[in-house]
Design a protein around this motif. Structure first.
Motif, PDB file in Angstrom:
ATOM      1  N   GLU A   4      61.467 -18.368 -60.005  1.00  0.00           N
ATOM      2  CA  GLU A   4      62.333 -19.530 -60.191  1.00  0.00           C
ATOM      3  C   GLU A   4      62.781 -20.083 -58.844  1.00  0.00           C
ATOM      4  OE1 GLU A   4      62.967 -20.725 -63.371  1.00  0.00           O
ATOM      5  OE2 GLU A   4      61.358 -19.242 -63.644  1.00  0.00           O
ATOM      6  N   LYS A   5      62.771 -19.181 -57.873  1.00  0.00           N
ATOM      7  CA  LYS A   5      63.271 -19.588 -56.548  1.00  0.00           C
ATOM      8  C   LYS A   5      62.320 -20.546 -55.860  1.00  0.00           C
ATOM      9  CE  LYS A   5      66.364 -16.192 -54.646  1.00  0.00           C
ATOM     10  NZ  LYS A   5      66.481 -15.096 -53.707  1.00  0.00           N
ATOM     11  N   ASN A   6      62.869 -21.407 -55.037  1.00  0.00           N
ATOM     12  CA  ASN A   6      62.028 -22.299 -54.251  1.00  0.00           C
ATOM     13  C   ASN A   6      61.585 -21.577 -52.986  1.00  0.00           C
ATOM     14  OD1 ASN A   6      60.796 -24.233 -52.810  1.00  0.00           O
ATOM     15  ND2 ASN A   6      62.578 -25.577 -52.616  1.00  0.00           N
ATOM     16  N   THR A   8      59.052 -22.610 -51.016  1.00  0.00           N
ATOM     17  CA  THR A   8      58.187 -23.473 -50.200  1.00  0.00           C
ATOM     18  C   THR A   8      58.903 -23.901 -48.927  1.00  0.00           C
ATOM     19  OG1 THR A   8      58.931 -25.432 -51.355  1.00  0.00           O
ATOM     20  CG2 THR A   8      56.970 -24.335 -52.223  1.00  0.00           C
ATOM     21  N   PRO A  11      62.226 -29.403 -47.827  1.00  0.00           N
ATOM     22  CA  PRO A  11      61.877 -30.591 -48.624  1.00  0.00           C
ATOM     23  C   PRO A  11      61.424 -31.738 -47.708  1.00  0.00           C
ATOM     24  CG  PRO A  11      63.990 -29.704 -49.322  1.00  0.00           C
ATOM     25  CD  PRO A  11      63.590 -28.956 -48.090  1.00  0.00           C
TER      26      PRO A  11
END
Ligand SMILES: *Cc1c(COP(=O)(O)O)cnc(C)c1O
Length: 480
Positions: A4-6, A8, A11
């Motif tokens: 569920e965690k981002n 990447t 942004p």
């Protein structure tokens, strides 16, 4: 793992925003650079103490990181781009060069193989061809980009050693009694990187013979030949000579033609160290420095010194890339490609596998300024230095310490009534005070035991007013 965690990258909209902010910060910095002292005034450990001893467990805002440039780092920066920076040999970054660095990081292309970025290998090849023509080297010179002149010269010495066919690549140098002692020659004014190369390659410091120089700090060819003869009589094997075009202390130019003739006579590798001064070959009036270059085996030029290229970018030219390849090519299975026979893989030409996309900087800089634009800027620096040298000559209480073939002036304060020891002390103190003034930053050398102040012009931000101002600062501090 919690998917569920981002996990990447930043942004993209944040990158866009902070990227623009950073460009603005850089533009403001360069525009207002003269508000800083060129030489950082911090004490040792001061910057370190401002940085948390432990890394952050949780991520921070990039905004916070950016704001810490001013809070934590800026006092500890010595501003190489400051027009008051006239120490060592200037290394300044032009704005097209800064843009190219950003692009290089964005591509993050690693040019180890042709396949790992064809544009990388081919742009580098094209830029080497451009640079070769710009400095007037013949077509049989092949070039490659390394990080520094130290690395370039180390590869030259390695090639010279490989050319001897002593089986050193396979068997090394230790524990063998079938190897002669090897000798490399350079002038007493050669850069320390030559000795470091010798240290790295098992030649050792004792394997380097320093040849004495004349009154103008140029290697004496007769002394070189005598040293070679002496070594041959003592069963020491001469293998390499390094001639310097633009020595570090005084920018003197060794007599390359005479040295080349000696190298040909004894079949020695001739390497030319033109790290600082090589770029001046672009200027018609300076073509004389290239006398004999076509007879060298290799040559190094540093665009990161006087061609407005951000650190780092050194160019190694050689007429014998095959020997360089023979010395260093080693291809493990996982790096073999189907096109190996058709292409040049840059990893074959040196100790490093991975390499940064540095040629982008040359592509941006040469195209933006043009060859004429670069040559005009370099020529202006030489003219300013000649003017400064004349100012020194015209003052009774200053003394010029060496000829000024390029843009570096060696001088000292000499009111005429002091002993050599006192002069050394006074000039050392003078330099200290000049650098503490926060207006300019100069460096020094010692010539025949005499403490000598060096002023170098070569920044893309150097204008006549900066040189006038430097002379005022120097004179007023000296006379106080
Ligand atoms: C500056 C300089 C070097 C060393 O350059 P790096 O790129 O820092 O290794 C070597 N030789 C000469 C003549 C130099 O001026």
């Amino acid at each position: 793992m919690n998917f569920e965690k981002n996990l990447t990258d930043m942004p993209i909209e944040d990158f866009r925003a902070s990227g623009k902010e950073l460009i603005d910060w850089i533009a403001d910095y360069l525009q207002q650079i003269e508000k800083y002292p060129p030489l950082s005034k911090v004490k040792s450990g001061e910057i370190y103490s401002r940085i948390p001893t432990e890394p952050p467990t949780k991520g921070e805002d990039i905004e916070k990181v950016l704001s810490d440039i001013d809070k934590i780092l800026i006092d500890g920066i010595t501003h190489w781009n400051h027009p008051g920076f006239m120490a060592y040999f200037n290394s300044t970054s032009s704005m097209p060069g800064i843009l190219a660095e950003m692009l290089s990081a964005a591509f993050n292309a690693n040019g180890m193989l042709w396949k790992t970025s064809p544009a990388f290998t081919e742009l580098e090849k094209a830029m080497m061809n451009w640079l070769r023509q710009m400095v007037g080297l013949p077509e049989n010179y092949w070039g490659i980009i390394y990080d520094t002149a130290s690395t370039s010269s180390m590869h030259a010495i390695a090639s010279a050693r490989e050319q001897l066919n002593l089986g050193i690549r396979e068997s090394g140098m230790t524990g063998r009694n079938d190897l002669p002692k090897l000798r490399l020659y350079c002038s007493e004014h050669a850069h320390s990187s030559i000795e470091k190369g010798a240290v790295t390659l098992g030649i050792g410091l004792n394997g380097v013979k320093k040849i004495s120089a004349d009154d103008s700090f140029r290697m004496i060819p007769e002394k070189l030949e005598q040293a070679i003869k002496d070594d041959l009589t003592n069963n020491i094997k001469p293998f390499c000579v390094v001639a310097t075009v633009g020595t570090t202390s005084t920018t003197s130019v060794d007599p390359v033609k005479e040295i080349a003739a000696i190298c040909e006579r004894y079949n020695l590798w001739l390497h030319i160290d033109a790290a600082y001064a090589g770029v001046t070959a672009m200027i018609p009036e300076m073509k004389w420095i290239t006398n004999g270059w076509e007879r060298a085996d290799s040559l190094v030029i540093n665009p990161h010194k006087w061609m407005f290229t951000p650190m780092d970018l050194s160019i190694y030219f050689t007429r014998k890339p095959d020997i360089l390849k023979r010395a260093f090519s080693l291809i493990p299975e996982y790096l073999k490609t189907q096109v190996d026979d058709e292409v040049e893989n840059l990893m074959d030409y040196g100790i490093q596998l991975g390499r940064r996309f540095r040629s982008l900087k040359l592509w941006f800089i040469i195209r933006y300024f043009g060859v004429d634009g670069l040559a005009e800027r370099i020529k202006a620096h030489i003219e300013l230095a000649q003017e400064f040298a004349k100012w020194v000559d015209d003052e009774k209480d200053f003394e010029r310490m060496a000829p000024v073939p390029f843009s570096t002036v060696c001088f000292r304060y000499n009111p005429g009534n002091l002993s050599e020891d006192e002069l050394n002390r006074v000039n050392e103190m003078l330099l200290e005070k000049i650098n503490q003034s926060g207006k300019i930053f100069l460096s020094h050398t010692k010539l025949d035991g005499k403490f000598t102040i060096r002023l170098t012009i070569g920044s893309i931000r150097h204008e006549r007013k900066h040189i006038v101002n430097a002379w005022e600062v120097i004179k007023s501090i000296a006379r106080r």
